[in-house]
Write an enzyme that holds these catalytic residues in place. Structure first.
Site, PDB file in Angstrom:
ATOM      1  N   LYS A  31     -16.630-100.590 111.237  1.00  0.00           N
ATOM      2  CA  LYS A  31     -16.360 -99.213 111.676  1.00  0.00           C
ATOM      3  C   LYS A  31     -16.131 -98.313 110.483  1.00  0.00           C
ATOM      4  CE  LYS A  31     -13.481-101.066 115.279  1.00  0.00           C
ATOM      5  NZ  LYS A  31     -12.571-101.901 114.490  1.00  0.00           N
ATOM      6  N   LYS A  36     -20.714-106.443 105.875  1.00  0.00           N
ATOM      7  CA  LYS A  36     -20.452-106.701 107.293  1.00  0.00           C
ATOM      8  C   LYS A  36     -20.516-105.369 108.039  1.00  0.00           C
ATOM      9  CE  LYS A  36     -16.280-106.738 108.955  1.00  0.00           C
ATOM     10  NZ  LYS A  36     -15.006-106.883 109.655  1.00  0.00           N
ATOM     11  N   LYS A  50     -10.065-104.503 101.031  1.00  0.00           N
ATOM     12  CA  LYS A  50      -9.604-103.189 101.494  1.00  0.00           C
ATOM     13  C   LYS A  50      -8.643-102.534 100.500  1.00  0.00           C
ATOM     14  CE  LYS A  50     -10.753-103.625 106.334  1.00  0.00           C
ATOM     15  NZ  LYS A  50     -10.384-103.637 107.750  1.00  0.00           N
TER      16      LYS A  50
END
Ligand code: AQP
Length: 343
Positions: A196, A193, A111
């Site tokens: 969202k 994966k 991230k």
């Protein structure tokens, strides 16, 4: 009764990856365990987000969880920021957490690439997760595979804190994960994966049309270029999804028709779309009902927060004491009278 804690970020819509990997498990486990389910809004602000929509997203996530079967009579459902002890415990746990461990977390490394300047909150995300779980001294944490590394760190933090402040006791239990068979659902891009924030999802509340529009272009077996090429179901994400939404007979038929090039990928996706739509129909209907009564959702969250605050308060009194803080004395009567608190 053993206690379980788990959380979900209101960082977007609840999707079938969250549902298969974690939420279904919460619904099943709430009958047999003391269950706390938390909408972790403080975690969600570690990514880029819009302040104007955070409250609405938080309520929507709670609505989706209730529609998916979280029962407020069995589980304590609440919002993380409604219980300030989460932030307080995180600060205290920061002081026993090794920086090197935070820097090697896979999710942090992934991230962090999305930022030009990486916020410290992203690095400290796992410490907040440790605080979430340890605040309720939970025994078990039902999560998807992506959270296993964070949970290992939670155990390490618990060990370090116990060693330094536990007064010879295991004050914080070392929480263990509970995984489902669907521990990592791949996104519709067939690679990452399902997430969202990556836009590769099927939402739990998507309409039948939205489900089909998302499934149609989804990646399948890359070696299958034309309809006449025989496929390899084991390497196709659509086949994997069939395993969670279709009957064993349909799964066998899909494999046979794919290997024999009797079905094209669109045929296979159409059957999957129908089965996903049928599976999610009751959840969508319940959610539509709940969306009509947002005050009911807020009331459930209010009750949940009040129970969670009581539990968190008990832990924090012990934690502050064991860490050596001067306990705040109640205000003297004269100053309370001066401030108009008592007549
Ligand atoms: N693809 C997945 N397969 C299986 N389980 C999954 N979970 C998430 N994605 C999958 C599990 O769902 C729970 C809630 O996840 P989260 O919202 O706390 O955080 P996340 O893992 O970071 O979920 P997302 O969808 O990927 O959100 P963003 O994009 O905002 O980071 C967790 O138990 C998780 O393991």
């Amino acid at each position: 009764m053993p206690r379980i804690f788990s959380g979900i970020q209101p960082s977007g819509e609840l999707h079938i990856g969250n549902w298969l990997g974690a939420v279904q498990n919460w619904v099943n486990l709430q009958r047999s365990y003391e269950t706390l389910i938390c909408v972790v809004d403080l975690h969600a602000i570690t990514a880029k987000y819009e302040a104007e929509s955070l409250a609405q997203r938080t309520r929507e996530m709670a609505t989706s969880l209730l529609a998916a079967g979280i029962d407020p009579d069995q589980a304590i459902l609440f919002v993380q920021s409604h219980v300030p002890e989460h932030s307080e415990l995180q600060w205290l746990l920061n002081t026993v957490t090794p920086l090197g461990e935070l820097e090697r977390m896979t999710q942090f490394k992934d991230k962090a690439q999305r930022f030009e300047s990486v916020p410290a909150g992203l690095l400290n995300y796992p410490v907040l997760m440790a605080a979430d779980v340890l605040l309720y001294r939970a025994d078990l944490v039902p999560v998807g595979e992506d959270q296993i590394q964070h949970l290992e760190l939670t155990r390490e933090i618990a060990r370090k804190w116990n060693a330094q402040f536990g007064r010879g006791e295991t004050f914080f239990p070392e929480p263990q994960p509970i995984l489902t068979e669907a521990k990592r659902i791949t996104g519709l891009d067939g690679q990452a994966k399902m997430s969202k924030s990556l836009g590769n999802t099927i939402g739990l509340l998507d309409t039948p049309e939205e489900i089909w529009q998302k499934l149609r272009p989804a990646k399948t077996d890359p070696a299958r270029v034309t309809r006449l090429d025989p496929g390899t179901p084991e390497i196709c994400n659509i086949y994997h999804l069939h395993q969670y939404f279709s009957s064993p007979e349909t799964v066998a038929l899909v494999a046979e028709n794919c290997r024999g090039a009797k079905w094209g990928c669109l045929d296979c996706k159409r059957v999957l779309a129908d089965n996903i739509i049928a599976t999610l129909k009751p959840i969508r209907e319940r959610a539509l009902g709940l969306q009509e009564q947002p005050e009911r959702v807020d009331e459930i969250l209010g009750d949940g927060a009040s129970t969670a605050r009581r539990m968190a308060g008990e832990t924090m009194r012990e934690v502050r004491d064991r860490m050596g803080f001067l306990m705040a004395a109640p205000p003297a009567l004269s100053s309370r009278v001066q401030r108009g608190l008592e007549s």
